[in-house]
Each structure stands twice: as structure tokens, then as C-alpha cells.
Design an enzyme around this catalytic site. Sequence first.
Site, mmCIF file in Angstrom:
data_model
loop_
_atom_site.group_PDB
_atom_site.id
_atom_site.type_symbol
_atom_site.label_atom_id
_atom_site.label_comp_id
_atom_site.label_asym_id
_atom_site.label_seq_id
_atom_site.Cartn_x
_atom_site.Cartn_y
_atom_site.Cartn_z
ATOM 1 N N ALA A 1 0.863 -1.179 0.000
ATOM 2 C CA ALA A 1 0.000 0.000 0.000
ATOM 3 C C ALA A 1 0.901 1.231 0.000
ATOM 4 O O ALA A 1 2.047 1.175 0.471
ATOM 5 C CB ALA A 1 -0.894 -0.021 1.227
ATOM 6 N N GLY B 1 0.599 -4.908 1.182
ATOM 7 C CA GLY B 1 -0.657 -5.001 0.429
ATOM 8 C C GLY B 1 -0.520 -5.737 -0.897
ATOM 9 O O GLY B 1 -1.485 -6.342 -1.370
ATOM 10 N N GLU C 1 -0.746 -9.243 -0.041
ATOM 11 C CA GLU C 1 -2.133 -9.512 0.367
ATOM 12 C C GLU C 1 -3.058 -9.613 -0.849
ATOM 13 O O GLU C 1 -3.985 -10.421 -0.870
ATOM 14 C CB GLU C 1 -2.586 -8.431 1.350
ATOM 15 C CG GLU C 1 -1.760 -8.498 2.640
ATOM 16 C CD GLU C 1 -2.103 -7.398 3.632
ATOM 17 O OE1 GLU C 1 -1.677 -6.249 3.402
ATOM 18 O OE2 GLU C 1 -2.802 -7.683 4.611
ATOM 19 N N GLU D 1 4.970 -4.978 7.313
ATOM 20 C CA GLU D 1 4.220 -3.928 8.015
ATOM 21 C C GLU D 1 4.740 -3.616 9.412
ATOM 22 O O GLU D 1 4.768 -2.455 9.824
ATOM 23 C CB GLU D 1 2.730 -4.298 8.088
ATOM 24 C CG GLU D 1 1.964 -4.055 6.783
ATOM 25 C CD GLU D 1 1.916 -5.256 5.863
ATOM 26 O OE1 GLU D 1 2.780 -6.147 5.991
ATOM 27 O OE2 GLU D 1 1.012 -5.306 5.010
#
Length: 260
Positions: free
Chosen positions: A66, A111, A114, A134
Site C-alpha cells: 500500500a 498489500g 495480500e 508492516e
Amino acid sequence: MTDLKEILCEKQGKICLIKINKPKVLNALTHSVFVELNSVLDDLEADDEVRVVIITGEGRAFAAGADISFMKDLDAQGAKEFAKHITCVLRRMESLDKVFIAAVNGYALGGGCELAMACDLRIADKHTQFGLPETSLGIIPGFSGTQRLTRLVGLTRAKEMVLTAERINAEESYRIGLVNKIADEGMIMDEAYKMAKKIIKNASIAVSYGKEAINRGIQLDMDSAIDYEKNLFGLCFATADQKEGMTAFVEKRTPNFINR
Ligand code: HXC
């Protein structure tokens, strides 16, 4: 479909290719990438022809996570809403009656990892690195990575990846069951299409029921999951393709499925 600026979408018959197209920032994932992806999913949901969706990234990354410059100033509520919106899009991919293949062509971090994990199958380039870094940024995976990784590779490896924040290479990802296949140099898209073609040869309703039985079953206790599978198994026998598949076997010929 919304005007696409951050992703590209190209349909070729039964296969749709989605490419995240922000190579300068290693395909860092923003809210708008997922707004666009969601609008492609709207289109795919209404499209009976497309059966397999391949997701990849432009350049040297699948997606390096992200967008950190966007997330940096979020407050607790804003972060939760951001994660919630993206998680809904990923969940939608899991419930659509199409098969999603991630062609992971480079970094799949945070992300990005993910997103790959929300796909049904993953093929990795030899140089791919997966990771959930993260905790090194002061957060935890928020696109359901703690849950999907654990279901894919088990508690032991999931905890190691989340708590150490370390990246793993393609070989290790294959060894722990995070990816289905490692492609030879320059062959990742060929491998993804090869896998897609194997899938579209099969009866489409059976393929989507297979995906549904696994995805729903994993969330249930064993007895309920078995019941769930049995219902879908029964429903297969209400399809023309079950009759055709079995008749073709008995008649020693290739089935001619009509996707009904
Ligand atoms: C924003 C990013 C980015 C990211 C890379 N870039 N990853 N921008 N968000 N996640 C940008 C860089 O700032 C840089 O922009 C350009 O892409 C190229 O990256 P470099 O770092 O110069 O490349 P390189 O040295 O090869 O290193 C590659 C890398 C590194 C190892 C992948 O970029 C990296 O560590 N990225 C962050 C990975 C990460 O921590 N991901 C998890 C994010 S958290 P400029 O303008 O400088 O050229 C997350 C949470 C999900 O995903 C859940 C939220 C709810």
C-alpha cells in the site's frame, strides 16, 4: 466501467488480464487502484464469457505494498476505513465465479502480497520476493494478510513472516506453499496463460463450485463444510456439463462443455 488510469484491463475471450500500471512507484497501491479494480469486477461479474482473470504488475514489481506516502498521515479511523474498503474488494474476488491467478512478477510486499493471496493461484517469477513488512513500519497487515497467510501456510510460518517483517524469495515461497509454481526467467506470463488454459478446458460451473466449496468450507467446522460440499456436488448433477463430461468419458471422446 470507470475510466481506468492506474490499472490496465484487457479481455481475450475467456481470459482477462489486469495489470497494475504504476511502475515508477513499484505499483504502490492506493485507494484509487482498488476503486478501479472494483469497477473491473463489476464488469466481470456481468460477463459470462471470462472465466479466468490474471493479475500482474507493470515493471519490476507486482506491488510493493500500500502507498506509504498516503498512509503516513492517516488517523486510526481513516486507516480502518481504508483497510475495510480494500478488504471488501479482495473478498469480492474470492466470491466471484471466476478464477484469479496472480502472476507475481517481482516484489509482492505488504498489500501487494495480500492482493496476491486473495487470488486463487499464484505463479512467481524467479526473482520475486514476498513479504509482510508492516511491523517494520509500525503497523500490521491490514488487507486481511494475517488471516490469509495463516490459512495458506499455517501459523508457524505466518507468525515468522509477520513478526520478523522479513522478505522471502520465490523458492522459499514455493517451499512453504505460498505459491503454486515458479516460472523460468521471462516465462511468467506464459505460465499464467498455460494454467488459465488448463482451467478453461474444464466445466465452468464445476470449477466455480470447486472454488466456492474450498473458500466457504475453510471458514466452517468440518461437518458443516462437508455438508456445504455435498450440496454443491449435488448441484453439479443438475448441469448439462455433468451429463456431457460423464457421457464423453464413457464414449471415449473429449467433452464438449457448454457451461450450463
Ligand atoms: C509508496 C513506494 C512503495 C510503497 C516503493 N515505492 N514502494 N511508494 N509506497 N509501498 C516507491 C519508492 O518510494 C520510490 O519512489 C520507487 O517506488 C522505487 O522504490 P525504491 O525504494 O527506490 O526501489 P528499491 O531500492 O529497488 O527498493 C524496492 C523495495 C522498496 C525493497 C520494494 O521500495 C521498499 O521497501 N518499498 C516498501 C515496501 C513496503 O514496506 N511495503 C509495505 C507497505 S505497508 P521515488 O519517488 O523515490 O523514486 C502495506 C500495508 C497494507 O502494504 C495494509 C494497509 C491497510
